[in-house]
Design a protein around this motif. Structure first.
Motif, PDB file in Angstrom:
ATOM      1  N   ALA A  59      68.301 -39.147  43.677  1.00 45.86           N
ATOM      2  CA  ALA A  59      68.696 -39.575  45.017  1.00 45.86           C
ATOM      3  C   ALA A  59      68.492 -38.480  46.068  1.00 45.86           C
ATOM      4  CB  ALA A  59      70.156 -40.010  45.012  1.00 45.86           C
ATOM      5  N   PHE A  60      67.811 -37.380  45.705  1.00 43.50           N
ATOM      6  CA  PHE A  60      67.643 -36.259  46.634  1.00 43.50           C
ATOM      7  C   PHE A  60      66.902 -36.688  47.905  1.00 43.50           C
ATOM      8  CE2 PHE A  60      65.087 -32.692  48.209  1.00 43.50           C
ATOM      9  CZ  PHE A  60      66.106 -31.826  48.545  1.00 43.50           C
ATOM     10  N   THR A  61      65.773 -37.356  47.740  1.00 43.28           N
ATOM     11  CA  THR A  61      64.987 -37.788  48.897  1.00 43.28           C
ATOM     12  C   THR A  61      65.797 -38.736  49.763  1.00 43.28           C
ATOM     13  OG1 THR A  61      62.994 -37.585  47.581  1.00 43.28           O
ATOM     14  CG2 THR A  61      62.812 -38.850  49.608  1.00 43.28           C
ATOM     15  N   TYR A  62      66.488 -39.661  49.129  1.00 44.75           N
ATOM     16  CA  TYR A  62      67.306 -40.613  49.889  1.00 44.75           C
ATOM     17  C   TYR A  62      68.398 -39.881  50.667  1.00 44.75           C
ATOM     18  CZ  TYR A  62      70.577 -44.323  50.961  1.00 44.75           C
ATOM     19  OH  TYR A  62      71.421 -45.172  51.621  1.00 44.75           O
ATOM     20  N   ASN A  63      69.061 -38.915  50.026  1.00 45.13           N
ATOM     21  CA  ASN A  63      70.137 -38.179  50.703  1.00 45.13           C
ATOM     22  C   ASN A  63      69.603 -37.374  51.885  1.00 45.13           C
ATOM     23  OD1 ASN A  63      71.992 -39.176  48.899  1.00 45.13           O
ATOM     24  ND2 ASN A  63      71.925 -37.378  47.568  1.00 45.13           N
ATOM     25  N   VAL A  64      68.440 -36.749  51.716  1.00 45.19           N
ATOM     26  CA  VAL A  64      67.854 -35.972  52.812  1.00 45.19           C
ATOM     27  C   VAL A  64      67.486 -36.893  53.967  1.00 45.19           C
ATOM     28  CG1 VAL A  64      65.856 -34.580  53.492  1.00 45.19           C
ATOM     29  CG2 VAL A  64      67.049 -34.086  51.370  1.00 45.19           C
ATOM     30  N   MET A  65      66.838 -38.000  53.678  1.00 44.71           N
ATOM     31  CA  MET A  65      66.447 -38.940  54.742  1.00 44.71           C
ATOM     32  C   MET A  65      67.675 -39.526  55.431  1.00 44.71           C
ATOM     33  SD  MET A  65      63.313 -38.573  54.834  1.00 44.71           S
ATOM     34  CE  MET A  65      62.849 -39.795  56.003  1.00 44.71           C
ATOM     35  N   GLU A  66      68.707 -39.781  54.690  1.00 45.74           N
ATOM     36  CA  GLU A  66      69.945 -40.315  55.264  1.00 45.74           C
ATOM     37  C   GLU A  66      70.599 -39.282  56.185  1.00 45.74           C
ATOM     38  OE1 GLU A  66      72.009 -43.485  56.008  1.00 45.74           O
ATOM     39  OE2 GLU A  66      70.255 -43.524  54.732  1.00 45.74           O
ATOM     40  N   ALA A  67      70.570 -38.008  55.795  1.00 47.61           N
ATOM     41  CA  ALA A  67      71.130 -36.947  56.643  1.00 47.61           C
ATOM     42  C   ALA A  67      70.344 -36.824  57.941  1.00 47.61           C
ATOM     43  CB  ALA A  67      71.130 -35.619  55.894  1.00 47.61           C
ATOM     44  N   ILE A  68      69.032 -36.904  57.861  1.00 47.45           N
ATOM     45  CA  ILE A  68      68.198 -36.838  59.071  1.00 47.45           C
ATOM     46  C   ILE A  68      68.469 -38.037  59.959  1.00 47.45           C
ATOM     47  CG2 ILE A  68      65.816 -36.973  59.895  1.00 47.45           C
ATOM     48  CD1 ILE A  68      65.046 -35.311  57.417  1.00 47.45           C
ATOM     49  N   ARG A  69      68.595 -39.206  59.375  1.00 42.62           N
ATOM     50  CA  ARG A  69      68.846 -40.429  60.151  1.00 42.62           C
ATOM     51  C   ARG A  69      70.187 -40.350  60.883  1.00 42.62           C
ATOM     52  NH1 ARG A  69      68.357 -44.133  56.222  1.00 42.62           N
ATOM     53  NH2 ARG A  69      66.111 -44.053  56.414  1.00 42.62           N
ATOM     54  N   THR A  70      71.226 -39.819  60.211  1.00 43.14           N
ATOM     55  CA  THR A  70      72.528 -39.718  60.873  1.00 43.14           C
ATOM     56  C   THR A  70      72.513 -38.643  61.953  1.00 43.14           C
ATOM     57  OG1 THR A  70      73.331 -38.230  59.150  1.00 43.14           O
ATOM     58  CG2 THR A  70      73.847 -40.562  58.907  1.00 43.14           C
ATOM     59  N   GLU A  71      71.755 -37.565  61.774  1.00 44.55           N
ATOM     60  CA  GLU A  71      71.632 -36.548  62.829  1.00 44.55           C
ATOM     61  C   GLU A  71      71.006 -37.133  64.069  1.00 44.55           C
ATOM     62  OE1 GLU A  71      69.708 -32.792  62.157  1.00 44.55           O
ATOM     63  OE2 GLU A  71      70.946 -32.439  60.395  1.00 44.55           O
ATOM     64  N   ASN A  72      69.938 -37.903  63.895  1.00 47.07           N
ATOM     65  CA  ASN A  72      69.277 -38.515  65.041  1.00 47.07           C
ATOM     66  C   ASN A  72      70.152 -39.578  65.689  1.00 47.07           C
ATOM     67  OD1 ASN A  72      67.081 -36.900  64.692  1.00 47.07           O
ATOM     68  ND2 ASN A  72      65.866 -38.419  63.606  1.00 47.07           N
ATOM     69  N   ALA A  73      70.970 -40.254  64.901  1.00 51.22           N
ATOM     70  CA  ALA A  73      71.838 -41.292  65.454  1.00 51.22           C
ATOM     71  C   ALA A  73      72.977 -40.684  66.258  1.00 51.22           C
ATOM     72  CB  ALA A  73      72.392 -42.167  64.332  1.00 51.22           C
ATOM     73  N   GLN A  74      73.371 -39.453  65.952  1.00 43.99           N
ATOM     74  CA  GLN A  74      74.477 -38.824  66.664  1.00 43.99           C
ATOM     75  C   GLN A  74      74.079 -38.382  68.060  1.00 43.99           C
ATOM     76  OE1 GLN A  74      75.729 -35.679  64.102  1.00 43.99           O
ATOM     77  NE2 GLN A  74      76.751 -37.042  62.658  1.00 43.99           N
ATOM     78  N   VAL A  75      72.782 -38.154  68.314  1.00 44.21           N
ATOM     79  CA  VAL A  75      72.330 -37.723  69.637  1.00 44.21           C
ATOM     80  C   VAL A  75      72.248 -38.948  70.529  1.00 44.21           C
ATOM     81  CG1 VAL A  75      70.429 -36.679  70.905  1.00 44.21           C
ATOM     82  CG2 VAL A  75      71.034 -35.822  68.655  1.00 44.21           C
ATOM     83  N   PRO A  76      73.036 -39.005  71.603  1.00 47.70           N
ATOM     84  CA  PRO A  76      72.982 -40.176  72.470  1.00 47.70           C
ATOM     85  C   PRO A  76      71.669 -40.215  73.240  1.00 47.70           C
ATOM     86  CG  PRO A  76      74.442 -38.519  73.403  1.00 47.70           C
ATOM     87  CD  PRO A  76      74.016 -38.026  72.051  1.00 47.70           C
ATOM     88  N   LEU A  77      71.237 -41.418  73.577  1.00 48.42           N
ATOM     89  CA  LEU A  77      69.997 -41.604  74.312  1.00 48.42           C
ATOM     90  C   LEU A  77      70.095 -40.994  75.707  1.00 48.42           C
ATOM     91  CD1 LEU A  77      67.184 -42.807  74.439  1.00 48.42           C
ATOM     92  CD2 LEU A  77      68.207 -44.936  75.223  1.00 48.42           C
ATOM     93  N   LYS A  78      71.291 -40.987  76.282  1.00 48.17           N
ATOM     94  CA  LYS A  78      71.488 -40.455  77.625  1.00 48.17           C
ATOM     95  C   LYS A  78      71.119 -38.982  77.694  1.00 48.17           C
ATOM     96  CE  LYS A  78      74.942 -41.971  80.362  1.00 48.17           C
ATOM     97  NZ  LYS A  78      76.319 -42.122  80.821  1.00 48.17           N
ATOM     98  N   ALA A  79      71.302 -38.248  76.596  1.00 49.44           N
ATOM     99  CA  ALA A  79      70.996 -36.821  76.582  1.00 49.44           C
ATOM    100  C   ALA A  79      69.496 -36.570  76.610  1.00 49.44           C
ATOM    101  CB  ALA A  79      71.604 -36.169  75.351  1.00 49.44           C
ATOM    102  N   ALA A  80      68.697 -37.545  76.185  1.00 48.97           N
ATOM    103  CA  ALA A  80      67.255 -37.360  76.138  1.00 48.97           C
ATOM    104  C   ALA A  80      66.621 -37.482  77.519  1.00 48.97           C
ATOM    105  CB  ALA A  80      66.634 -38.377  75.190  1.00 48.97           C
ATOM    106  N   VAL A  81      67.311 -38.086  78.487  1.00 51.86           N
ATOM    107  CA  VAL A  81      66.769 -38.274  79.825  1.00 51.86           C
ATOM    108  C   VAL A  81      67.262 -37.132  80.713  1.00 51.86           C
ATOM    109  CG1 VAL A  81      66.689 -39.816  81.809  1.00 51.86           C
ATOM    110  CG2 VAL A  81      66.737 -40.762  79.514  1.00 51.86           C
ATOM    111  N   ASN A  82      66.330 -36.420  81.315  1.00 46.59           N
ATOM    112  CA  ASN A  82      66.681 -35.306  82.183  1.00 46.59           C
ATOM    113  C   ASN A  82      66.969 -35.848  83.581  1.00 46.59           C
ATOM    114  OD1 ASN A  82      66.982 -32.903  83.513  1.00 46.59           O
ATOM    115  ND2 ASN A  82      65.126 -31.986  82.675  1.00 46.59           N
TER     116      ASN A  82
END
Length: 168
Positions: A59-82
């Protein structure tokens, strides 16, 4: 000696041409230092071959991909717009429209005498005296100042509300 080690590793791995193999094997037989280095690398290669490779869990690959997915989900879209870029674009278009409006208003002929006769028969320019013109301009400026103050107040309220939300 580094170059010699590379040639010896290529010899051990079998990545040499037949001419290189003959030259290296004769060098191993004739030079005691090269022969010792060859035996050392050969024993090291045998040790590597006997080692068991560690494999990551299934499950290593799955766990790594899941961690990356949750990191990206935590960043709000509003922060990406300057916001500075959006304000710069708004200021550019506002200035462009204001300059265009000034150019259009300055190029208009304000006398009613330049209208064609057929049009002047159906359309009459209002008769505005100097006193009425002053009142109309003052009313226009008053309306613009009030609208500007209203928009400025709305901007400040929105800014304060956003700041209060961040504090909580």
């Amino acid at each position: 000696m580094n170059n010699m080690e590379e040639e010896l590793w290529n010899f051990i791995d079998g990545n040499c041409t037949p001419e290189e193999q003959k030259a290296i094997s004769s060098l191993i037989e004739n030079d005691a230092a090269v022969g010792a280095k060859y035996r050392e690398l050969l024993s090291l290669n045998a040790t590597f071959a006997q080692m068991d490779l560690d494999e990551p869990p299934m499950a290593f690959t799955y766990n790594v991909m899941e961690a990356i997915r949750t990191e990206n989900a935590q960043v709000p879209l509003k922060a990406a717009v300057n916001k500075r870029i959006i304000r710069g674009i708004a200021i550019f278009f506002t200035l462009t429209l204001a300059i265009l409006l000034v150019l259009v208003v300055s190029s208009v002929k304000w006398s009613g005498q330049s209208l064609p006769a057929s049009l002047t028969a159906h359309f009459k320019m209002p008769d505005i005296s100097a006193g009425q013109t002053k009142v109309i301009v003052q009313a226009f400026v008053f309306f613009d100042v009030m609208l500007g103050l209203y928009l400025f107040d709305a901007y400040l309220r929105r800014k304060r509300s956003a700041r209060d939300t961040k504090i909580l």
